[in-house]
Design a protein around this motif. Structure first.
Motif, mmCIF file in Angstrom:
data_model
loop_
_atom_site.group_PDB
_atom_site.id
_atom_site.type_symbol
_atom_site.label_atom_id
_atom_site.label_comp_id
_atom_site.label_asym_id
_atom_site.label_seq_id
_atom_site.Cartn_x
_atom_site.Cartn_y
_atom_site.Cartn_z
ATOM 1 N N UNK A 1 17.903 15.620 26.764
ATOM 2 C CA UNK A 1 17.989 16.805 27.603
ATOM 3 C C UNK A 1 16.826 17.740 27.279
ATOM 4 N N UNK A 2 16.124 18.192 28.314
ATOM 5 C CA UNK A 2 14.997 19.096 28.116
ATOM 6 C C UNK A 2 13.658 18.400 27.961
ATOM 7 N N UNK A 3 13.656 17.077 27.715
ATOM 8 C CA UNK A 3 12.398 16.343 27.609
ATOM 9 C C UNK A 3 11.897 15.995 29.000
ATOM 10 N N UNK A 4 10.572 15.953 29.166
ATOM 11 C CA UNK A 4 10.007 15.586 30.460
ATOM 12 C C UNK A 4 9.664 14.104 30.539
#
Length: 123
Positions: A12-15
Motif C-alpha cells: 500500500x502506498x508504493x507506486x
C-alpha cells in the motif's frame, strides 16, 4: 490458514510492484549474545564459537543455492566483515563468521550489531 498465490506484489502506498521472488525469504538483526533483536523466517541462532553464528530458518529453502546478504558493526573504528563459506549453506541453516580487521590482522570475533537477509525459493 489460507494461501494467497501471486506473481507480483505491491505494498500500500508504493507506486511500483516487484516480483514475489525478489522479497527476502528470511532476515535477522542480532547482537553479540546471538540474541535476535528482530527477525522474519528465522527459528533460532546458535552460538557455535567465537565469531560463529548458526542461523536456522523457519522454512527450508528448496536448495542450498540461495543468496545471503550480510553486514556487521562492532561499534569501533576497525572494519568488520562476514565470511560466508559456501560449504556451510544447507537448506535449513547457514553459518556466518564475524571478523574484525585491526592492525593488519583478521580475527573471528562476536560482533555487536549483525544483519543478514536471505533470498531464494522456499521448499
Amino acid at each position: 490458514m489460507s494461501t494467497l498465490t501471486v506473481t507480483n506484489i505491491k505494498a500500500t502506498g508504493e507506486t511500483a510492484s516487484r516480483a514475489v521472488s525478489g522479497v527476502a525469504a528470511a532476515w535477522v538483526h542480532y547482537n553479540s549474545s546471538m540474541s535476535a533483536d528482530d527477525s522474519f523466517g528465522i527459528s533460532s541462532i546458535g552460538d557455535t564459537g567465537t565469531g560463529l553464528a548458526d542461523i536456522n530458518f523457519t522454512s527450508s529453502f528448496s536448495n542450498s543455492h540461495y543468496t545471503a546478504i550480510t553486514g556487521a558493526s562492532n561499534g569501533a573504528a576497525s572494519a568488520t566483515t562476514y565470511n560466508l563459506d559456501p560449504n556451510s549453506f544447507t537448506t535449513s541453516d547457514v553459518e556466518l563468521r564475524g571478523k574484525a580487521n585491526g592492525s593488519g590482522t583478521v580475527n573471528l570475533t562476536d560482533l555487536s550489531e549483525n544483519t543478514a537477509a536471505f533470498h531464494g525459493d522456499l521448499a
